[in-house]
Design a protein around this motif. Structure first.
Motif, mmCIF file in Angstrom:
data_model
loop_
_atom_site.group_PDB
_atom_site.id
_atom_site.type_symbol
_atom_site.label_atom_id
_atom_site.label_comp_id
_atom_site.label_asym_id
_atom_site.label_seq_id
_atom_site.Cartn_x
_atom_site.Cartn_y
_atom_site.Cartn_z
ATOM 1 N N SER A 1 10.121 -8.981 20.221
ATOM 2 C CA SER A 1 9.603 -7.852 20.435
ATOM 3 C C SER A 1 8.166 -7.751 20.178
ATOM 4 O O SER A 1 7.328 -7.305 21.196
ATOM 5 C CB SER A 1 10.208 -6.705 19.707
ATOM 6 N N SER A 2 7.648 -8.403 19.025
ATOM 7 C CA SER A 2 6.262 -8.364 18.977
ATOM 8 C C SER A 2 5.548 -9.104 19.941
ATOM 9 O O SER A 2 4.505 -8.698 20.466
ATOM 10 C CB SER A 2 6.046 -9.224 17.507
ATOM 11 N N ALA A 3 6.030 -10.300 20.264
ATOM 12 C CA ALA A 3 5.291 -11.155 21.368
ATOM 13 C C ALA A 3 5.434 -10.326 22.912
ATOM 14 O O ALA A 3 4.487 -10.600 23.457
ATOM 15 C CB ALA A 3 6.138 -12.525 21.622
ATOM 16 N N TYR A 4 6.391 -9.769 23.071
ATOM 17 C CA TYR A 4 6.552 -9.105 24.382
ATOM 18 C C TYR A 4 5.692 -7.808 24.432
ATOM 19 O O TYR A 4 5.213 -7.596 25.598
ATOM 20 C CB TYR A 4 8.093 -8.705 24.591
ATOM 21 N N SER A 5 5.628 -7.179 23.489
ATOM 22 C CA SER A 5 4.677 -6.096 23.423
ATOM 23 C C SER A 5 3.151 -6.361 23.492
ATOM 24 O O SER A 5 2.202 -5.803 24.285
ATOM 25 C CB SER A 5 4.754 -5.388 22.022
ATOM 26 N N LEU B 1 0.773 -3.434 16.376
ATOM 27 C CA LEU B 1 -0.185 -2.659 17.345
ATOM 28 C C LEU B 1 -1.134 -2.030 16.251
ATOM 29 O O LEU B 1 -2.242 -1.212 16.646
ATOM 30 C CB LEU B 1 0.061 -1.644 18.271
ATOM 31 N N GLY B 2 -1.044 -2.516 14.881
ATOM 32 C CA GLY B 2 -2.016 -1.893 13.994
ATOM 33 C C GLY B 2 -1.653 -0.135 13.608
ATOM 34 O O GLY B 2 -2.731 0.444 13.149
ATOM 35 N N ARG B 3 -0.384 0.215 13.728
ATOM 36 C CA ARG B 3 -0.188 1.535 13.367
ATOM 37 C C ARG B 3 0.877 1.633 12.454
ATOM 38 O O ARG B 3 2.034 2.218 12.474
ATOM 39 C CB ARG B 3 0.173 2.292 14.522
ATOM 40 N N PRO B 4 0.453 1.224 10.997
ATOM 41 C CA PRO B 4 1.617 1.138 10.035
ATOM 42 C C PRO B 4 1.898 2.459 9.583
ATOM 43 O O PRO B 4 3.284 2.879 9.096
ATOM 44 C CB PRO B 4 0.964 0.436 8.933
ATOM 45 N N ASP B 5 1.152 3.686 9.697
ATOM 46 C CA ASP B 5 1.583 4.896 9.426
ATOM 47 C C ASP B 5 2.688 5.539 10.258
ATOM 48 O O ASP B 5 3.694 6.016 9.733
ATOM 49 C CB ASP B 5 0.399 6.009 9.374
ATOM 50 N N GLU B 6 2.619 5.122 11.405
ATOM 51 C CA GLU B 6 3.850 5.627 12.420
ATOM 52 C C GLU B 6 5.138 4.644 12.054
ATOM 53 O O GLU B 6 6.167 5.241 11.936
ATOM 54 C CB GLU B 6 3.549 5.050 13.788
ATOM 55 N N ALA B 7 4.924 3.583 11.701
ATOM 56 C CA ALA B 7 6.023 2.645 10.991
ATOM 57 C C ALA B 7 6.893 3.263 10.127
ATOM 58 O O ALA B 7 7.968 3.315 10.012
ATOM 59 C CB ALA B 7 5.616 1.186 10.748
ATOM 60 N N GLN B 8 5.954 4.053 9.041
ATOM 61 C CA GLN B 8 6.507 4.546 7.709
ATOM 62 C C GLN B 8 7.378 5.716 8.271
ATOM 63 O O GLN B 8 8.430 6.078 7.522
ATOM 64 C CB GLN B 8 5.374 4.834 6.914
ATOM 65 N N ARG B 9 6.619 6.532 9.279
ATOM 66 C CA ARG B 9 7.077 7.826 9.848
ATOM 67 C C ARG B 9 8.618 7.446 10.223
ATOM 68 O O ARG B 9 9.882 8.274 10.087
ATOM 69 C CB ARG B 9 6.564 8.342 10.682
ATOM 70 N N ILE B 10 8.729 6.247 11.062
ATOM 71 C CA ILE B 10 10.146 5.993 11.676
ATOM 72 C C ILE B 10 11.161 5.714 10.777
ATOM 73 O O ILE B 10 12.211 5.924 10.989
ATOM 74 C CB ILE B 10 9.744 4.627 12.504
ATOM 75 N N TYR B 11 10.513 4.745 9.619
ATOM 76 C CA TYR B 11 11.455 4.491 8.644
ATOM 77 C C TYR B 11 12.050 5.743 7.804
ATOM 78 O O TYR B 11 13.278 5.936 7.645
ATOM 79 C CB TYR B 11 10.900 3.679 7.417
ATOM 80 N N ARG B 12 11.318 6.807 7.434
ATOM 81 C CA ARG B 12 11.746 8.057 6.892
ATOM 82 C C ARG B 12 12.696 8.566 7.855
ATOM 83 O O ARG B 12 13.691 9.174 7.192
ATOM 84 C CB ARG B 12 10.564 8.916 6.595
#
Length: 559
Positions: free
Chosen positions: A328-332, A78-89
């Motif tokens: 997950s990517s295809a379903y989203s 969905l083009g939200r890498p900053d949220e992905a990094q936050r989830i990782y931390r």
């Protein structure tokens, strides 16, 4: 280290399968000398410590790795890498805290577990493996993040390095302890302590991959900004000035827990079953065995049956990890045709590849067990558990498909139903059938969960696995199994006067060739494998498989 790239479903699966295969064989390699080094009590202590550790490790990670994989995949799609990094931390923080708490708890409560299992000598081995929990929850979060980025090589490499270090140092420590004359109890503890060194090695590898990916992401943003500037487009903020995601940890943990608790239940199922069997074996089978017989059967079950029967599901484990971010990517994005195609492909792959390994270990269990271990005792349990893994494979794969589709609660519900049935049937069967009663109860669990999962998946997307090819496929399986069994029995009879190991080697080798050869030939001759299936194979296999298909097609045409 080369540039990290996304892996396709097939490539990612092959990477994880190769890593799991190496790890499984290294684990088996460790258990082979244990059968010679330790007595029954030492083997039971080693098996029990590893099983209880795996359960506690999954509790420590609470299903976070699968949830992180899914959430990171969705955010990048969905083009939200900053949220992905936050989830990782957030995942890393949880792993560190949970690992510390549960490492201390396992160390303190080890004697309680030993009392429940009626084996007081296993407490030392359980305590020796407890410090590994300081590392592995964090490693699991890191692997989940890389899987979400569809970069499977990081987790695969760390898994292989971990197993090498764990096995080599563990056996070395155990040998030293035995040479010093400290006995089986301390030797089993020393061998399990190898997991701590394996954790340190794996953590080091994941840190190296993490630094590489961080530099790569920073370089990608700089390249994008330069191109945007040249094209008079608004550029992204520089990496050092990029604003942190406003996504709060509380929100992240709420989302993760809504997915991770179901993931925890489904992922812990196999380990729960093995731990349940080991923990209550003496109690449930006391009417069927004497105490000496039960100790021998339990040692064979934990060291031999669990180890060998763990080989057939390796590909399913890899597919279960790699399919989640893809679906997950295809379903989203609501690409249901892609969800259907990938799900059907995965189920087809596990049918083609997992079954022959289970067949071989079932029909040739006597020779394989006798060849690898000190004696063929326990080969009956190996055969029964290997046959049951056919349903275990379909259960694990269908669980992951549901998880990728966001149906994790359904997957959890089905797994709980299966586990309840496992306990009920174990209590009913074990007093009259011994170890086979426990394995039969596990088979019921796998079958029920598989049926429930497939029914729900087909309501969402219609799976097309083999269609009209089911009958020829089952015919190929039956004929390969019958031929393999006949080959093993025949070779054992012919080589009856040989040295035991040589006779076992000859019988196992011939059975392997017969089962594998007849199975592959029949799949092609009966047209179970089609050109469309071959197109989904890795590139290195497409050419040879297409040539074989053309040979059989020409033969059928001339006939």
């Amino acid at each position: 280290m080369a540039t990290l790239k996304k892996d396709s479903l097939i490539k990612g699966t092959l990477i994880l399968a190769a890593a799991a295969l190496v790890a499984r064989f290294l684990g088996l390699f460790q258990r082979i000398p244990l059968d010679y080094m330790l007595g029954d009590e030492g083997n039971i202590a080693f098996s029990a410590a590893n099983m209880v550790y795996m359960i506690v490790l999954m509790i420590a990670t609470a299903g976070f790795p699968s949830a992180i994989s899914k959430m990171v995949s969705e955010r990048y799609a969905l083009g939200r890498p900053d949220e992905a990094q936050r989830i990782y931390r957030a995942g890393l923080l949880f792993g560190a805290v949970a690992g510390l708490v549960l490492a201390v708890s396992l160390f303190v409560l080890a004697p309680v577990f030993a009392t429940i299992a009626k084996k007081p000598g296993i407490d030392l081995a359980v305590r020796a493996i407890a410090p590994a929990l300081l590392f592995f929850p964090i490693i699991a979060m890191m692997r989940g993040y890389f899987q979400g980025r569809q970069m499977m090589s990081a987790g695969g490499t760390s898994q292989i390095i971990e197993q090498f270090v764990r096995v080599i140092l563990g056996l070395l420590l155990g040998w030293i302890v035995l040479v010093l004359g400290w006995g089986d109890r301390w030797a089993a503890a020393a061998i399990t302590f190898g997991s701590v060194f394996g954790g340190i090695a794996a953590f080091t590898v994941m840190l190296r991959f993490g630094r590489k990916l961080k530099r790569q992401d920073a370089g990608s943003r700089r390249t994008y900004n330069a191109e945007a500037s040249a094209a008079f487009m608004p550029s992204r903020p520089a990496p050092s000035r990029m604003p942190a995601s406003t996504l709060r940890y509380r929100t992240i943990y709420k989302e993760i827990l809504s997915m991770s608790i179901p993931a925890l239940i489904t992922s812990v199922a196999i380990n729960f079953i093995n731990l349940f069997d080991v923990t209550f074996f003496m109690r449930l089978t006391e009417r069927f065995y004497t105490e000496a017989e039960a100790t021998l059967e339990l040692a064979d079950y934990g060291i031999k049956a669990v180890s060998l029967a763990g080989i057939p599901p390796i590909l399913a484990i890899a597919l279960s990890s790699s399919i989640i971010p893809v679906i997950s990517s295809a379903y989203s994005l609501k690409r249901m045709n892609e969800v259907q195609r990938q799900s059907s492909t995965v189920m087809r792959i596990v049918c083609f590849t997992g079954v022959p390994f289970a067949l071989l270990l079932t029909v040739a269990s006597y020779s394989i067990t006798g060849l690898i271990f000190a004696s063929p005792s326990g080969s009956g349990a190996v055969a029964a558990m290997s046959a049951a893994t056919i349903l275990q494979i379909t259960m694990m794969t269908s669980n992951s498909i549901l998880y990728g589709m966001g149906k994790q609660r359904l997957s959890m519900r089905h797994t709980i139903i299966g586990l309840v049935l496992k306990v009920v049937f174990s209590v009913a069967f074990a007093p009259f059938l011994g170890v086979y009663g426990l394995i039969l109860a596990s088979t019921v669990c796998f079958g029920i969960v598989t049926l429930l999962n497939l029914a729900k998946i087909n309501k969402e997307v219609k799976l097309f696995v083999l269609g009209k090819r089911w009958f020829p496929y089952l015919l190929a399986v039956a004929l390969a199994a019958l031929a393999g069994w006949g080959a093993e029995v025949g070779l054992l009879a012919v080589t009856d006067g040989w040295a035991d190991k040589l006779s076992f080697l000859a019988a196992a080798a011939v059975a392997t060739i017969v089962v594998g050869g007849i199975y592959a030939v029949l799949l092609l001759a009966l047209r179970v494998i089609t050109p469309e299936d071959v197109a989904s194979f890795p590139r290195a296999l497409r050419g040879p498989m297409n040539k074989l298909l053309r040979i059989f097609q020409r033969g059928a045409a001339t006939a």
